[in-house]
Design an enzyme around this catalytic site. Structure first.
Site, PDB file in Angstrom:
ATOM      1  N   HIS A 176       0.822  -1.223   0.000  1.00 24.89           N
ATOM      2  CA  HIS A 176       0.000   0.000   0.000  1.00 24.89           C
ATOM      3  C   HIS A 176       0.851   1.265   0.000  1.00 24.89           C
ATOM      4  O   HIS A 176       0.371   2.324  -0.363  1.00 24.89           O
ATOM      5  CB  HIS A 176      -1.028  -0.019   1.131  1.00 24.89           C
ATOM      6  CG  HIS A 176      -0.492   0.292   2.497  1.00 24.89           C
ATOM      7  ND1 HIS A 176       0.128  -0.635   3.277  1.00 24.89           N
ATOM      8  CD2 HIS A 176      -0.489   1.443   3.207  1.00 24.89           C
ATOM      9  CE1 HIS A 176       0.472  -0.075   4.418  1.00 24.89           C
ATOM     10  NE2 HIS A 176       0.126   1.192   4.410  1.00 24.89           N
ATOM     11  N   ASP A 233       7.521  -7.340   8.213  1.00 27.06           N
ATOM     12  CA  ASP A 233       6.297  -6.535   8.144  1.00 27.06           C
ATOM     13  C   ASP A 233       6.521  -5.228   7.378  1.00 27.06           C
ATOM     14  O   ASP A 233       5.626  -4.755   6.685  1.00 27.06           O
ATOM     15  CB  ASP A 233       5.830  -6.233   9.582  1.00 27.06           C
ATOM     16  CG  ASP A 233       4.437  -5.617   9.648  1.00 27.06           C
ATOM     17  OD1 ASP A 233       3.575  -6.062   8.872  1.00 27.06           O
ATOM     18  OD2 ASP A 233       4.217  -4.707  10.466  1.00 27.06           O
ATOM     19  N   HIS A 238       7.649  -2.406   2.290  1.00 29.19           N
ATOM     20  CA  HIS A 238       7.497  -0.952   2.198  1.00 29.19           C
ATOM     21  C   HIS A 238       8.837  -0.223   2.061  1.00 29.19           C
ATOM     22  O   HIS A 238       9.022   0.618   1.182  1.00 29.19           O
ATOM     23  CB  HIS A 238       6.764  -0.387   3.420  1.00 29.19           C
ATOM     24  CG  HIS A 238       5.450  -1.037   3.704  1.00 29.19           C
ATOM     25  ND1 HIS A 238       4.606  -1.474   2.709  1.00 29.19           N
ATOM     26  CD2 HIS A 238       4.811  -1.319   4.871  1.00 29.19           C
ATOM     27  CE1 HIS A 238       3.512  -1.989   3.271  1.00 29.19           C
ATOM     28  NE2 HIS A 238       3.623  -1.910   4.576  1.00 29.19           N
ATOM     29  N   LYS A 338       7.918   0.355  15.816  1.00 25.54           N
ATOM     30  CA  LYS A 338       6.651   0.612  16.503  1.00 25.54           C
ATOM     31  C   LYS A 338       6.983   1.400  17.768  1.00 25.54           C
ATOM     32  O   LYS A 338       8.082   1.306  18.300  1.00 25.54           O
ATOM     33  CB  LYS A 338       5.989  -0.702  16.919  1.00 25.54           C
ATOM     34  CG  LYS A 338       5.635  -1.629  15.755  1.00 25.54           C
ATOM     35  CD  LYS A 338       4.241  -1.384  15.266  1.00 25.54           C
ATOM     36  CE  LYS A 338       3.829  -2.357  14.184  1.00 25.54           C
ATOM     37  NZ  LYS A 338       2.863  -1.769  13.247  1.00 25.54           N
TER      38      LYS A 338
HETATM   39  C1  BG6 Z   1       1.299  -2.452   7.377  1.00 25.40           C
HETATM   40  C2  BG6 Z   1       1.917  -3.176   8.542  1.00 25.40           C
HETATM   41  O1  BG6 Z   1       1.715  -3.025   6.164  1.00 25.40           O
HETATM   42  O2  BG6 Z   1       1.680  -1.088   7.391  1.00 25.40           O
HETATM   43  C3  BG6 Z   1       1.508  -2.512   9.840  1.00 25.40           C
HETATM   44  O3  BG6 Z   1       1.498  -4.525   8.544  1.00 25.40           O
HETATM   45  C4  BG6 Z   1       1.817  -1.038   9.807  1.00 25.40           C
HETATM   46  O4  BG6 Z   1       2.191  -3.124  10.941  1.00 25.40           O
HETATM   47  C5  BG6 Z   1       1.247  -0.396   8.548  1.00 25.40           C
HETATM   48  O5  BG6 Z   1       1.253  -0.446  10.967  1.00 25.40           O
HETATM   49  C6  BG6 Z   1       1.687   1.048   8.413  1.00 25.40           C
HETATM   50  O6  BG6 Z   1       1.000   1.648   7.356  1.00 25.40           O
HETATM   51  P1  BG6 Z   1       0.697   3.205   7.344  1.00 25.40           P
HETATM   52  O7  BG6 Z   1       0.065   3.448   6.030  1.00 25.40           O
HETATM   53  O8  BG6 Z   1      -0.197   3.469   8.516  1.00 25.40           O
HETATM   54  O9  BG6 Z   1       2.029   3.879   7.509  1.00 25.40           O
END
Ligand code: BG6
Length: 487
Positions: A176, A233, A238, A338
């Site tokens: 995403h 994760d 990402h 986190k």
């Molecule tokens: C997700 C992870 O892919 O991305 C989560 O599994 C994380 O652990 C999240 O909190 C963070 O996404 P964003 O868009 O809130 O930065």
């Protein structure tokens, strides 16, 4: 307003956390803002034995919460709810797919999307059962949520099993972060402007820092998170995708394969980790009790669902390097965690210092030029330059040219899932990971996973509400660099 051809979106994990928190709110927004939605059908699929009305009630409560009171409109909701349906189904039970087929066959649309917002261990079995039930048409697409596998072998297995039913051009591996507006802007900044390209290499760039920091903890996902950890994760997907966009060569077009070929070259150019590198170029941490914005929060080991002796990392910092002409010798520092001090996602490009200090010691502290591309919480672009302080003497100080996207463009920003869902429906693969990209990312991460597995020490503790363990600062300190927040 945009229009879309008719589609059926079949949402596995339809009553799960991702669907309720992200996917249904994103679809609500797109439905509200699309001119012709007559052909929309969204079928939630899940283990829970819910009626259509009960599913719609749950979806409504969740959309109301996650789109915010200002954006929730009763008339828009009712129009959207009319396109929703629900089929209770055990993903492992082939017989249940007949029920799904009956619902789909009532009014099948040309475009059929299966969104698998489920555990990856179900991807192969769902694909196989969909195939066996005759639900996969030539115009079908499947969306696979991350994490896709736990390591290279499991990712290859899942890809092969899904690939037995769906062709590669039908498979949308979602990350995403690639749907975020500022990530798109990073692509625009690099390839829509002539200004930065001559500076975008080892000749002018000293180091690159990419930070994805969150203030949240494991948010009720303890079971999932403890078996996953920050490396799988956040880093494997990402962070590496962001690194690819920063470091890739200009593609010849925005054709999906042209972009993905260039990203793949970056992943393949990553210098592999030796066992010794794992000790010196990576840091893993785990948060202890602390405070976020003045509110006390428990340590990781006291979160629900986390075993008292867990060694799962909630923080990772590492130094990556690229074995290619453009970037050789330029460190790319990646960090995620986190329960950090702030919610912050940013890419920092630190340029080299001027070759000769013309103004000498009278000039004040000199800070090399820096470009900060901020993704979260606010979306902005800052270019830090040195300028003269007004007055008699030649004193310099850093100033920032600031482009704040919220000020520049009014209106609500699309959520990443809105864009990516629309791309799937329109058949645009550019922002989705190809199988070879995923393999290359796992191949690079795997020695770190193995090294940490062999190392019996615990992750380094850090207090919730800080920027992670001190070893993270030392990682850069050894190269004479600092994280932006430390400087
Ligand atoms: C997700 C992870 O892919 O991305 C989560 O599994 C994380 O652990 C999240 O909190 C963070 O996404 P964003 O868009 O809130 O930065």
């Amino acid at each position: 307003m945009i229009s879309l051809d008719a589609f059926d979106l079949i949402l596995f994990g339809g009553s799960g956390d991702l669907a309720m928190r992200k996917l249904l709110p994103a679809l609500y927004f797109r439905h509200r803002d699309t001119a012709d939605t007559a052909g929309w059908r969204i079928i939630g699929v899940g283990l829970e034995d819910l009626s259509r009305d009960a599913y719609i009630a749950a979806a409504q409560a969740s959309c109301r919460k996650f789109v915010g009171a200002k954006n929730f409109d009763d008339a828009a909701w009712h129009a959207f709810a009319a396109s929703l349906d629900y089929v209770p189904l055990n993903a492992r039970s082939p017989a249940d797919y007949g029920r799904l087929r009956d619902v789909v066959d009532r009014a099948p649309a040309a475009t059929r999307v299966f969104y698998l917002a489920t555990a990856p261990s179900l991807f192969a079995c769902i694909s196989e059962n969909l195939g066996a039930a005759g639900l996969v048409t030539p115009d079908s697409r499947v969306v696979l949520e991350k994490p896709l596998g736990r390591d290279l072998a499991s990712a290859e297995r899942i890809n092969a099993e899904v690939g037995a039913i769906f062709d590669e051009h039908q498979i949308y591996r979602i990350d995403h972060y690639l749907g975020k507006e500022t990530v798109q802007n990073l692509i625009a900044l690099r390839f829509g402007n002539a200004l930065f390209e001559p500076l975008w290499s080892r000749a002018s760039v000293r180091d690159v820092q990419i930070t994805l920091a969150e203030t949240v903890g494991v948010e009720g996902r303890g079971d999932f998170y403890d078996g996953t950890g920050a490396l799988r994760d956040m880093v494997q997907n990402h962070l590496l995708q962001l690194l690819c966009i920063v470091a890739m060569e200009p593609p010849s077009s925005i054709d999906p394969d042209a972009m993905r070929d260039e990203k793949l070259k970056v992943l393949r150019a990553l210098r592999p980790f030796t066992p010794a590198d794992v000790a010196t170029r990576t840091v893993r941490g785990q948060y202890r009790a602390g405070a976020i914005n003045g509110q006390p929060v428990p340590g990781y080991l006291d979160e629900a669902g986390i075993p008292a002796n867990s060694r799962t990392e909630t923080f990772v910092a590492l130094k990556a390097e690229l074995n290619n002409w453009r970037w050789a010798g330029v460190p790319f520092y990646l960090r995620t965690g986190k329960r950090m001090q702030e919610r912050l996602a940013e890419v920092v490009v630190n340029f080299r210092d001027v070759p000769h200090a013309l103004f000498g010691s009278i000039a004040g502290d000199r800070v090399p030029n820096r470009l900060v591309i901020r993704l979260q919480p606010d979306e902005s672009l800052q270019l830090h330059l040195m300028a003269k302080v007004p007055g008699d003497d030649m004193r310099l100080r850093p100033v920032a040219l600031n482009l704040d996207f919220a000020d520049t463009y009014s209106g609500r920003q699309w959520d990443a899932y809105e864009r990516l869902l629309m791309d799937v429906i329109r058949g645009k693969l550019t922002l989705f990971m190809r199988r070879d990209e995923l393999d290359a990312a796992w191949r690079w991460i795997e020695p770190v996973l193995d090294g940490w597995e062999r190392d019996t020490s615990s992750p380094r503790p850090y207090t919730a509400g800080t920027w992670g363990p001190s070893a993270s600062s030392s990682l850069l300190g050894r190269d004479g660099h600092e994280w932006r927040q430390d400087s």
